[in-house]
Design a protein around this motif. Sequence first.
Motif, mmCIF file in Angstrom:
data_model
loop_
_atom_site.group_PDB
_atom_site.id
_atom_site.type_symbol
_atom_site.label_atom_id
_atom_site.label_comp_id
_atom_site.label_asym_id
_atom_site.label_seq_id
_atom_site.Cartn_x
_atom_site.Cartn_y
_atom_site.Cartn_z
ATOM 1 N N SER D 41 0.831 -1.211 0.000
ATOM 2 C CA SER D 41 0.000 0.000 0.000
ATOM 3 C C SER D 41 0.864 1.258 0.000
ATOM 4 O O SER D 41 0.517 2.257 -0.626
ATOM 5 N N ARG D 48 1.514 6.858 -6.781
ATOM 6 C CA ARG D 48 0.520 7.907 -7.062
ATOM 7 C C ARG D 48 1.130 9.289 -6.876
ATOM 8 O O ARG D 48 0.873 10.203 -7.649
ATOM 9 N N TYR D 279 -1.082 16.550 -2.962
ATOM 10 C CA TYR D 279 -2.278 16.173 -3.722
ATOM 11 C C TYR D 279 -2.762 14.786 -3.324
ATOM 12 O O TYR D 279 -3.958 14.536 -3.206
ATOM 13 N N PRO D 283 -5.919 13.966 0.985
ATOM 14 C CA PRO D 283 -7.180 13.219 1.048
ATOM 15 C C PRO D 283 -7.070 11.971 1.932
ATOM 16 O O PRO D 283 -8.018 11.618 2.639
ATOM 17 N N GLN D 284 -5.902 11.307 1.894
ATOM 18 C CA GLN D 284 -5.743 10.125 2.750
ATOM 19 C C GLN D 284 -5.741 10.541 4.222
ATOM 20 O O GLN D 284 -6.303 9.866 5.079
ATOM 21 N N ASN D 287 -9.205 11.427 5.309
ATOM 22 C CA ASN D 287 -9.962 10.185 5.494
ATOM 23 C C ASN D 287 -9.651 9.542 6.839
ATOM 24 O O ASN D 287 -10.509 8.945 7.468
ATOM 25 N N PRO D 291 -13.736 11.033 7.491
ATOM 26 C CA PRO D 291 -14.062 11.058 6.071
ATOM 27 C C PRO D 291 -15.251 11.960 5.732
ATOM 28 O O PRO D 291 -15.392 12.377 4.586
ATOM 29 N N THR D 294 -14.155 15.911 4.767
ATOM 30 C CA THR D 294 -13.052 16.085 3.823
ATOM 31 C C THR D 294 -12.842 17.536 3.408
ATOM 32 O O THR D 294 -11.749 18.088 3.551
ATOM 33 N N GLN D 298 -9.642 19.743 4.257
ATOM 34 C CA GLN D 298 -8.732 20.090 3.178
ATOM 35 C C GLN D 298 -8.567 21.603 3.058
ATOM 36 O O GLN D 298 -7.456 22.101 2.892
#
Lengths: 293, 417, 236, 359
Positions: D41, D48, D279, D283-284, D287, D291, D294, D298
Amino acid sequence: MATFIQLIVDGLSTGSVYAAIALALVLVHQATGLINFAQGGMAVLAAYSAWWLLSRGVPLVLAISASVLLSFAFGAVVERWLMRRFERGDPDTAVVVTIGLLTLITGVCGWLFTYNNQQFPSLFSLDAVTFLGVSVSQRSIGTTVVIVVVMLLLQALFAGTKLGLALRAVAINPQSAAFSGLPVERLLMVGWGLAAALGAIAGALVAPQLTLTPGMLDNALVYALAAVILGGLSSPIGVVVAAWMIGVLENLAAVYVPLIGYDLKVAVPFILIFVVLVVRPQGLFGRKTVVRV
Amino acid sequence: MSRHFRSRKALVIAVASTLALTFAGCSREGGGDGATGAAASPGITDTTVRLGISTPLSGSTAGPGTCTVAGVKAYFGAKNAAGGVAFGDGKTRTVEIEALDDGYDPQRAKANYDSLKDDVFAMTAGLGTPTNRAWREAAIADEVPQVLVMTGDPLFSDTQESPWQLGFVPIYQNEGEAFGKLLVASGAPHKVAILSQNDDYGAGYVEGFKSAVEGAANIEIVDELTYEATDTSVDAQITQLSASGADVIFNAMSLVPLVVSALQKAQQLNWLPSWFLPSNTSSPGAVVEPGGGAAFPGIYSVSFAKAPASPAFAGDEDVQTYLAALKEHGDYPDAPAFPHCQWSWMVGATLEQAFTTMTEPTRDDFMRALRSIENFEAPLMLPGTAVTTTESGQPAVPTVVVQKYNGKGYDTVESLG
Amino acid sequence: MTLLELEDVTASYGPVQVLDGVSLSVPENGAVGILGANGAGKTTTLRAISATVRTGGRIVFDGEDIRGRRPDKVAALGIAHVPEGRGTFGDLTVRENLRVGAYLRKDRKGIESDIEYCLDLFPNLQDRIRSNASALSGGEQQMLAVGRAIMSKPRLLLLDEASLGLAPTTAKAVYDAIRRLRIESGIAMVVVEQNANLAFTVVDSATVLETGRSVLTGTSAELRGMDEIRRAYLGG
Amino acid sequence: MAGARMTTAALSDRQRSWLRRAGPLLLVVVLVVVPLVFPESVNETIARIGVFAVAVLGLNVVMGYAGQVSLGQIFFLGLGAYVTAYGVSNDWNIVVVFVLACLIPAFVGLLVALAAARLGGLAIAMVTVALPIVGVPLAKRLSEFTGGSQGLSARFGDAPEWSGLYDDQWRLYLVLAIGGAVFLLTRNLVRGKYGRVLGIVKKNENVASSVGISPYRYKVLAFTLASLIGGVSGFLYMLVIQYTSPETMSFGHSIQLLAAMVIGGAASIVGSVLGGAYYVLVPQLTNLVDPSLTALLQGAVLLVVLFVLPGGLASLARPLGRGRRSRARHDPAPLITPSATTKSGSAADTPETERQGHP
């Protein structure tokens, strides 16, 4: 023929929605030199605050007025405590800060009011007025009338008043403005406050039509930006005319130009911008100007 | 084991790399063996099972997205409070839900899947076609169940193509087809105007509808237009369609605000056709009432779930249990504005149904169990609909009933008019 | 009677100290030049007066210590700063620029007659009254910048490198107008100028700065007579 | 005072020369080892980050270095991804696919730039807004090539048998190799003659013209290059995500990419990597926190980061690395400063500067 005219009328009323946000963008740009991506988000927040007051039993007109006042204060606070740090730096950073602000406001609205659609009552009746086979709702007429009034007020503010002149001077050159005795910081706060208040009016006008959600104005923002560029950043009349043009031409292109159709009609404002800017780099009504997005 | 183990041939030349391989060996073990012994899949122990959801919780689809989590959470929250779910292997487990936001971004959905796949037993309930498609192939390669997802994309219900997938809601084609059949059966001549969303959702509806009315002498499609999900208005489309003289509009639209304004616009133009709405944008309180639906001769929709707002179900026991659980365990205090809340509650019930027939704590056995449900009447289901998972090419809920708006809620109808 | 008195003024941008004890005295109706090499602190001295840089020491204007006030408050006391690079409002017309200059004034009639005076002082601007400032030539912009500054009816004018980037004839025209302005209005001035010859057409006395320190002060005549000044600033 | 400054400068010079010699080697070793030591992972997350670091790098070329506002960079990522997906699903040779995924976006970028760059900065901004806005419905209409709104899946880049690696390890190596090459080439470009010219064009087009540089030509060049790099990031996107749809190139993502660039640090190579990391990781992170919050989180993270570091995350790394390349602020230079050192020291605290004047 009736359909053709009806499409034009429909385009005008859609254009009025774009125009409402575009006017607020023009105001904040004239007063601070920035394109404020959070303008729509601030309008949504204002609409939510009016909606919340409504749900507490406050009459509509009063709720909207209160949200306009609250928005003025909110805009001023945002300028004072957030934007001021970036006003003298790289303009790209300041624009990204407004993007961050938009995200934050959307998140706060979603958190406080959920992402569900909320019905927002209109100041004007939804009943249609039919004239020569063309029908238009009183709501559209009312929205358009308010926008025209706001546009004229803005035009008068910038062209004729000392405050308008001072706001523009501060946006163009804060240092020289200070050398002339202009209270730069206060004027920047007033500029943001006025733009936010105008955004609140815009929010209340369009919320009944779009239904209230945290992202209500995200899609309209792109059209508003296009209208602002097309009309010329310094001209309230120009951007409103441009917004109407976009609304009308978009409809006509979708229906009568098979290559474009409903799916690609979003290209219309950009084609329009391209054509217009080749001829007049300052936009339809704008004066020659130096702009940073 | 979640991944295929491959023998490590020594390729790496650099000394540093060889050294690193040792590390790699260390870090790669450990994952995979569940607490119940070698046979158990990840995410399941003797006392718990963990489910993953990747769904939009922010952005323009956050409304229905939030519902897809709330229903499942509410369902298993209530079950857990009552002691847990009795599995077919004789153990009782509590169900944990791990929900992540993907903002309707395929890339983030894939990232969510990557971060969840080794921790959860199965992925479920997530909303969206592109966001589910983004990791479908990875889920097949990793042999992770991606089941009862909220998309009407038929790909997810094709057992050949998607061995580890199963869609929950009826495929779009089925919904369109149901209304088409009703129209044909009416026998009366109808001119139909179509306004659909320009994506697989709209196209699926239209495809199903057209297949049902094909060859029927009494149905003529007079005009067909689309709109984009990013549009702020469909006034022009309604104006154009109103000129077509249609007496029925087939409106495959997934956005609540646009449906409301479409209904309003048609009234303004004094065009009052019978109106068809899809299952996800036909909420009486959030759509039809603000749109002034009573003005039309008929608002039709397809459904398989009871609408809690409808007076007919206000006293329904299912509905009351559901609403109470949604508030208490689903973290959803308001009245549900989207049917996805109900659907995801049914997803919970369907999962439980599969759990009770599972004999081994493995993903393989779970898929077997899930694929052998027949005619299960999940709570909140309307009479005439049921969960059936044994038919390839069909989602868990293959059938819908057509309903007509009655001024407050919906009644199931057998014929038009 | 002294209008402005700088005593041992220091200033820094962040950690970098730029002024290290500048002293200067401007009498009522007087005009003082500041000479010095690049980086000596000339511009910063003006910025210290108009409060756009953080300073130490004493800055007394009309008997009041004005150090540490906000720039617009300093302007309101009657100190007008024409910054280096002119600082006109590019997107405003010439007339609007002049009106901004008069922001603090309330006398409509007086403002109109002062606009007329500016146009008389700088006839080039007459034809460009409706043009945007950004469309003006460099010389015209400089004239507009001075015009903008005097619209506030200041008692003290700070003039920074008014000849920078201008053709010699244009620069001379600008300084001719400034001299006329001084004679007609009696506004006191602090003039920073690379071209000391031009500066001496306006000022009565001057201070020479070196690395942020006043090293020499004298009347125009005295300074013109000194060899080192001539070599350094008067082109031989 | 001046003495003290000298000492720090000398120290950091010494540090830098050490870094310059050992740094690249160390970096290569780390990059070779990383895919082998981390679990799957983490490898996927790093891959990514690589994808979006390249995308941000492209944006940096046109915006950070050349100063042309581009709101449409994601379009070129999407285009590159579509070309890759189409090529892979038609079983074209992967090298051919890669070349096309570079050249087609570059060509489209060139066409767009030839038209837009003639109009000046503002038009570039608006034309680039149009790219993702029109790109999404266009991708749906061209469903023959794009798979319409259901998108295209294409799985490729599985580890070959002889390597003995896991797929995620192999893919990460590919991302690191391709991405690393793009970064290296871009770095050399922007630090060389072209970079200096772009800097002049960014600062003042009139000055550029007056010294014989055609701002038009260089703007077109920068835009084309950015499009090409965007295409590469699209290829990597398909390699890592293995799926693309019209949603990939939505306007919202383009705006997020812009935010990532500024947060990472405009006109900075390190900043591009940090932007890519931002980027992907934020978001991770959100989360992980909650979640359902968000957007709120952010927005808050973005504002806090920029509030603390208006120059972006790269300004943290700056004292260590190439310390004194002064950032392009719109500083009218309050005084003619004696040395560059003084100037970079003053830039941050200059009390009043002209925000918008004559460029």
